[in-house]
Motif scaffolding. Structure first.
Motif, PDB file in Angstrom:
ATOM      1  N   SER A 187      51.289   7.482   6.782  1.00  0.00           N
ATOM      2  CA  SER A 187      50.560   7.985   7.946  1.00  0.00           C
ATOM      3  C   SER A 187      49.077   7.951   7.618  1.00  0.00           C
ATOM      4  N   GLU A 188      48.357   7.147   8.378  1.00  0.00           N
ATOM      5  CA  GLU A 188      46.944   6.881   8.096  1.00  0.00           C
ATOM      6  C   GLU A 188      46.060   7.766   8.964  1.00  0.00           C
ATOM      7  N   PRO A 189      45.144   8.538   8.372  1.00  0.00           N
ATOM      8  CA  PRO A 189      44.230   9.345   9.173  1.00  0.00           C
ATOM      9  C   PRO A 189      43.135   8.480   9.775  1.00  0.00           C
ATOM     10  N   GLY A 190      42.614   8.935  10.922  1.00  0.00           N
ATOM     11  CA  GLY A 190      41.533   8.196  11.554  1.00  0.00           C
ATOM     12  C   GLY A 190      41.091   8.879  12.832  1.00  0.00           C
ATOM     13  N   THR A 191      40.233   8.225  13.555  1.00  0.00           N
ATOM     14  CA  THR A 191      39.708   8.778  14.804  1.00  0.00           C
ATOM     15  C   THR A 191      40.840   8.995  15.803  1.00  0.00           C
ATOM     16  N   GLY A 192      40.990  10.215  16.272  1.00  0.00           N
ATOM     17  CA  GLY A 192      42.028  10.548  17.241  1.00  0.00           C
ATOM     18  C   GLY A 192      43.272  11.142  16.639  1.00  0.00           C
ATOM     19  N   GLY A 193      43.427  11.044  15.309  1.00  0.00           N
ATOM     20  CA  GLY A 193      44.612  11.609  14.676  1.00  0.00           C
ATOM     21  C   GLY A 193      45.122  10.732  13.553  1.00  0.00           C
ATOM     22  N   SER A 194      46.357  10.265  13.678  1.00  0.00           N
ATOM     23  CA  SER A 194      46.969   9.450  12.627  1.00  0.00           C
ATOM     24  C   SER A 194      47.902   8.427  13.263  1.00  0.00           C
ATOM     25  N   SER A 195      48.312   7.459  12.473  1.00  0.00           N
ATOM     26  CA  SER A 195      49.297   6.479  12.933  1.00  0.00           C
ATOM     27  C   SER A 195      49.963   5.848  11.729  1.00  0.00           C
ATOM     28  N   THR A 196      51.079   5.191  11.975  1.00  0.00           N
ATOM     29  CA  THR A 196      51.779   4.462  10.919  1.00  0.00           C
ATOM     30  C   THR A 196      50.936   3.262  10.484  1.00  0.00           C
ATOM     31  N   ALA A 197      50.760   3.122   9.192  1.00  0.00           N
ATOM     32  CA  ALA A 197      50.019   1.981   8.647  1.00  0.00           C
ATOM     33  C   ALA A 197      50.805   1.394   7.480  1.00  0.00           C
ATOM     34  N   VAL A 198      50.488   0.155   7.164  1.00  0.00           N
ATOM     35  CA  VAL A 198      51.124  -0.528   6.032  1.00  0.00           C
ATOM     36  C   VAL A 198      50.040  -1.154   5.175  1.00  0.00           C
ATOM     37  N   ALA A 199      50.152  -0.941   3.869  1.00  0.00           N
ATOM     38  CA  ALA A 199      49.217  -1.532   2.910  1.00  0.00           C
ATOM     39  C   ALA A 199      49.983  -2.359   1.893  1.00  0.00           C
ATOM     40  N   ARG A 200      49.275  -3.284   1.279  1.00  0.00           N
ATOM     41  CA  ARG A 200      49.844  -4.016   0.154  1.00  0.00           C
ATOM     42  C   ARG A 200      48.957  -3.791  -1.058  1.00  0.00           C
ATOM     43  N   ALA A 201      49.554  -3.927  -2.231  1.00  0.00           N
ATOM     44  CA  ALA A 201      48.810  -3.708  -3.474  1.00  0.00           C
ATOM     45  C   ALA A 201      49.505  -4.452  -4.600  1.00  0.00           C
ATOM     46  N   VAL A 202      48.778  -4.660  -5.668  1.00  0.00           N
ATOM     47  CA  VAL A 202      49.309  -5.300  -6.866  1.00  0.00           C
ATOM     48  C   VAL A 202      49.477  -4.232  -7.939  1.00  0.00           C
ATOM     49  N   ILE A 203      50.650  -4.170  -8.536  1.00  0.00           N
ATOM     50  CA  ILE A 203      50.886  -3.213  -9.614  1.00  0.00           C
ATOM     51  C   ILE A 203      50.321  -3.772 -10.911  1.00  0.00           C
ATOM     52  N   LYS A 204      49.382  -3.035 -11.477  1.00  0.00           N
ATOM     53  CA  LYS A 204      48.805  -3.383 -12.775  1.00  0.00           C
ATOM     54  C   LYS A 204      48.913  -2.151 -13.665  1.00  0.00           C
ATOM     55  N   GLY A 205      49.929  -2.151 -14.520  1.00  0.00           N
ATOM     56  CA  GLY A 205      50.178  -0.971 -15.349  1.00  0.00           C
ATOM     57  C   GLY A 205      50.561   0.209 -14.485  1.00  0.00           C
ATOM     58  N   ASP A 206      49.775   1.288 -14.583  1.00  0.00           N
ATOM     59  CA  ASP A 206      50.038   2.495 -13.804  1.00  0.00           C
ATOM     60  C   ASP A 206      49.120   2.597 -12.585  1.00  0.00           C
ATOM     61  N   THR A 207      48.576   1.463 -12.142  1.00  0.00           N
ATOM     62  CA  THR A 207      47.604   1.467 -11.050  1.00  0.00           C
ATOM     63  C   THR A 207      48.024   0.518  -9.931  1.00  0.00           C
ATOM     64  N   LEU A 208      47.777   0.931  -8.703  1.00  0.00           N
ATOM     65  CA  LEU A 208      47.886   0.048  -7.547  1.00  0.00           C
ATOM     66  C   LEU A 208      46.509  -0.573  -7.322  1.00  0.00           C
ATOM     67  N   ALA A 209      46.397  -1.844  -7.605  1.00  0.00           N
ATOM     68  CA  ALA A 209      45.116  -2.541  -7.510  1.00  0.00           C
ATOM     69  C   ALA A 209      45.069  -3.394  -6.246  1.00  0.00           C
ATOM     70  N   ASN A 210      43.855  -3.755  -5.858  1.00  0.00           N
ATOM     71  CA  ASN A 210      43.645  -4.633  -4.697  1.00  0.00           C
ATOM     72  C   ASN A 210      44.336  -4.100  -3.441  1.00  0.00           C
ATOM     73  N   VAL A 211      44.250  -2.793  -3.239  1.00  0.00           N
ATOM     74  CA  VAL A 211      44.914  -2.173  -2.090  1.00  0.00           C
ATOM     75  C   VAL A 211      44.232  -2.627  -0.799  1.00  0.00           C
TER      76      VAL A 211
END
Length: 367
Positions: free
Chosen positions: A108-132
């Protein structure tokens, strides 16, 4: 439509701390705890080495070892509106994960007006989500903490289905193609609308929409033989539905439903020309969440069955299919709210329980 419910032997349990045995219609199963201490876990995905990514609704993503002995928090998540039914929700591996270490997650992504469903992608590098990178945001954002949908399913061409809800207070918008409320969308991995979507290029319509007229889809899976997207969604008070989400089809919410207003009261008809009927529905509601087609041989008699979690009754629901018809239903009492259902690389069934001390439970045949 409503099938006679055949109950498995009920096993009463509070929090799982040791293995239990469940006698189901087809097979006797061990129910083993793998890990506990999860904070309202929502989604789970197996990595190639048998370890698991697990999302927690309060905004944490964990890497859990295959034996459940270690849990590592991944850093780098974006801002999340963790409130009510919102938070960090589903997670899915890229179809090319072995080459790119990329994962996709809904929130659930916050923003102007409230929130909505969002989708992100990321690369797992060790214990970090990179390039989100956020690749999709449901429009519009509204002031509501409910009905985010959020299941992620890749189709056989590598395009991504995202299920969404009507946000609880926007039910009429599920019939409006000019927004994403109450829809399933189908996108490319860069977030653009997938080629061949039914409303692409049509005026006052979102090109990402695949199907519409949905209330709140929290279960989705590809049929192993046909590749079709099967979904289930919450009804209001009764009327939870199983559907095949087909291109351009209208599934009727809130014009048709087998449920009623909370506390009583008619919402709409049960049938109307031009609106799709569910393949199966539940009255009373089971509050379904999580869904899969069992494809392994480990659990005898379950192959090609559909498995659905029940939040309301703390059950695993096993459905036998005859083509597109549910021919038999079995309720297996687990005793905890089941948020997600996944098949592990070992062929066992893994259940994610929704509580402040949530667990991963493993179902496998007794020896």
């Amino acid at each position: 439509m409503i099938k006679k419910l055949v109950l498995a032997t009920l096993v009463s349990m509070a929090l799982q701390t040791q293995a239990d045995t469940l006698q189901t219609e087809k097979v006797s199963l061990n129910l083993d705890p793998v890990v506990s201490g999860l904070k309202h876990p929502w989604g789970m995905a197996f990595l190639p080495d048998g370890s698991m990514l697990v999302t927690e609704r309060n905004g944490g993503m964990l890497h859990v070892s295959a034996d459940g002995k270690t849990k590592t928090s991944l850093q780098g998540l974006p801002a999340i509106a963790a409130s009510g039914q919102g938070g960090l929700l589903d997670v899915a591996l890229s179809p090319t994960f072995s080459q790119d270490n990329t994962v996709y997650f809904s929130f659930s992504e916050p923003g102007t007006g409230g929130s909505s469903t969002a989708v992100a992608r990321a690369v797992i590098k060790g214990d970090t989500l990179a390039n989100v990178s956020v690749i999709f945001s449901q429009l519009p954002k509204v002031d509501s903490r409910h009905h985010f949908g959020s299941r992620l399913v890749f189709d056989q061409q590598g395009q991504l289905f995202i299920t969404m809800g009507d946000r609880g207070n926007q039910r009429q918008e599920a019939q409006n193609l000019a927004n994403h409320i109450g829809t399933v969308v189908r996108i490319n991995t860069d977030g653009s609308a997938a080629a061949g979507n039914p409303f692409s290029g049509k005026p006052d319509s979102k090109a990402e929409i695949w199907s519409y007229g949905h209330r709140n889809i929290q279960g989705a899976a590809l049929h192993p033989a046909t590749g079709a997207l099967w979904t289930h969604e919450h009804g209001p008070q009764g009327g939870d539905e199983i559907n095949i989400a087909q291109s351009g089809k209208n599934y009727g919410w809130p014009l048709i439903t087998y449920g009623e207003e909370y506390g009583g009261g008619v919402i709409g008809k049960t049938k109307q020309d031009g609106l799709e009927q569910p393949l199966h529905y539940w009255v009373p509601s089971i509050a379904p969440s999580g869904m899969m087609f069992y494809a392994a041989d480990l659990i005898s008699g379950w192959k090609n069955n559909m498995l659905v979690g029940s939040l309301k009754f703390g059950q695993l629901v096993r459905l036998e299919l005859n083509g597109n018809t549910v021919s038999h239903e079995e309720r297996i009492m687990i005793g905890q709210r089941i948020r997600d259902v996944e098949q592990g690389p070992d062929g066992a069934v893994y259940l994610l329980t929704d509580s402040s001390d949530g667990q991963i439970l493993r179902l496998s045949p007794t020896k």
